[in-house]
Design an enzyme around this catalytic site. Sequence first.
Site, short mmCIF file in Angstrom:
data_model
loop_
_atom_site.label_atom_id
_atom_site.label_comp_id
_atom_site.label_asym_id
_atom_site.label_seq_id
_atom_site.Cartn_x
_atom_site.Cartn_y
_atom_site.Cartn_z
N ASN A 170 -1.26 -0.17 7.08
CA ASN A 170 -1.16 -1.39 7.82
C ASN A 170 0.19 -1.96 6.25
O ASN A 170 -0.23 -3.32 6.46
CB ASN A 170 -1.87 -2.31 8.11
CG ASN A 170 -3.51 -2.88 7.01
OD1 ASN A 170 -3.39 -2.02 6.14
ND2 ASN A 170 -4.23 -3.24 7.72
N LYS B 220 1.08 -1.36 0.10
CA LYS B 220 -0.05 0.00 0.15
C LYS B 220 1.00 1.32 0.28
O LYS B 220 2.02 1.21 0.26
CB LYS B 220 -0.67 -0.52 0.92
CG LYS B 220 -2.00 -0.71 0.81
CD LYS B 220 -2.87 -1.50 2.57
CE LYS B 220 -3.95 -2.10 2.34
NZ LYS B 220 -4.52 -2.21 3.51
N GLU C 126 -8.88 -10.58 -6.85
CA GLU C 126 -9.04 -9.30 -7.04
C GLU C 126 -7.07 -9.34 -8.11
O GLU C 126 -6.97 -8.14 -9.05
CB GLU C 126 -8.11 -9.79 -5.94
CG GLU C 126 -8.58 -8.84 -4.11
CD GLU C 126 -8.72 -9.06 -3.25
OE1 GLU C 126 -7.29 -9.52 -3.20
OE2 GLU C 126 -9.31 -9.26 -2.29
N TYR D 57 -12.29 -3.35 -2.48
CA TYR D 57 -12.75 -2.86 -1.40
C TYR D 57 -14.20 -3.33 -1.29
O TYR D 57 -14.49 -3.00 -0.18
CB TYR D 57 -12.13 -2.00 -0.73
CG TYR D 57 -10.44 -2.06 0.12
CD1 TYR D 57 -10.15 -3.22 0.64
CD2 TYR D 57 -9.10 -1.12 -0.25
CE1 TYR D 57 -8.65 -3.34 1.64
CE2 TYR D 57 -8.27 -1.05 0.60
CZ TYR D 57 -8.18 -2.72 1.34
OH TYR D 57 -6.66 -3.11 0.57
N HIS E 177 -1.96 -5.29 1.69
CA HIS E 177 -2.71 -6.47 1.62
C HIS E 177 -2.39 -7.52 0.60
O HIS E 177 -1.52 -7.73 0.06
CB HIS E 177 -3.00 -5.70 0.21
CG HIS E 177 -4.77 -5.70 -0.09
ND1 HIS E 177 -6.18 -6.59 0.33
CD2 HIS E 177 -4.99 -7.16 -1.52
CE1 HIS E 177 -6.41 -7.33 -0.25
NE2 HIS E 177 -5.71 -7.56 -1.45
P1 GDP Z 1 -7.34 -7.10 5.64
O1 GDP Z 1 -7.70 -8.51 4.96
O2 GDP Z 1 -6.72 -7.39 6.58
O3 GDP Z 1 -6.35 -6.30 4.76
O4 GDP Z 1 -8.89 -7.04 5.96
P2 GDP Z 1 -9.83 -6.33 6.13
O5 GDP Z 1 -10.17 -7.39 4.36
O6 GDP Z 1 -10.63 -6.44 6.85
O7 GDP Z 1 -9.83 -4.70 5.86
C1 GDP Z 1 -9.18 -4.12 4.01
C2 GDP Z 1 -8.63 -2.84 5.01
O8 GDP Z 1 -9.63 -1.91 5.78
C3 GDP Z 1 -7.42 -3.08 6.15
O9 GDP Z 1 -5.81 -3.59 5.99
C4 GDP Z 1 -7.49 -2.09 6.42
O10 GDP Z 1 -6.42 -1.36 5.58
C5 GDP Z 1 -8.37 -1.42 6.75
N1 GDP Z 1 -9.28 -1.04 7.64
C6 GDP Z 1 -9.75 -2.21 7.83
N2 GDP Z 1 -10.51 -2.14 9.42
C7 GDP Z 1 -10.35 -0.87 9.39
C8 GDP Z 1 -10.36 -0.01 10.47
O11 GDP Z 1 -11.03 -0.48 11.57
N3 GDP Z 1 -10.28 1.46 10.53
C9 GDP Z 1 -9.88 2.01 9.48
N4 GDP Z 1 -9.12 2.75 9.45
N5 GDP Z 1 -8.66 1.13 8.45
C10 GDP Z 1 -9.62 -0.34 8.99
MG MG Z 2 -9.35 -8.66 3.59
#
Ligand code: GDP
Ligand code: MG
Length: 164
Positions: free
Chosen positions: A124, A20, A138, A60, A127
Amino acid sequence: SKPIAGVKGTFSERTFIAIKPDGVQRGLVGKVISRFEERGYKLVGLKALAPSKELAEKHYDDLKARPFFAGLVNYMTSGTPVIAMVWEGKDVIKQGRAMIGATNPLESAPGTIRGQYCISVGRNIIHGSDSFESAEKEIGLWFGKAGELVEWTPANVDWIQSDN
Ligand code: GDP
Ligand code: MG
């Protein structure tokens, strides 16, 4: 040519991994690539691009009802490039997620990528596809054009792959 995400459960399985914008700004591209290379995975697609809002929103799509969605799309479309990659190898989808660590870096085990390099869920750095179906979606989204993925055999393949 093979299915876009390879064949699940075989050495041809593929996953979509993206560094990212924060990972790029912080100079972590090489470190992330090295971890996948050193594990024995094969890089079959790589490009730098500043994704459009449309691409980030499609990527997303499953999170569009979440309160952080707009901020997430802004972060991904900052203008700083994302490094989009496709990695191939046995169990790469699940192993890739394990190497990356938990979504919230404060819950990521030390030694995982997030557990080593970041402290905010909204920054973070990386991805990874969470399932075979996500990998198909994806890879298709980020590497839709024919010829963007390369089929090749590493010279050391027999020192990495064995069926038992
Ligand atoms: P991943 O698959 O581990 O990347 O997590 P998810 O698919 O649940 O969410 C996608 C991305 O959205 C995450 O990697 C974070 O960058 C962001 N994200 C997820 N949960 C949160 C949250 O509670 N707050 C914020 N600011 N970003 C979030
Ligand atoms: Mg995810």
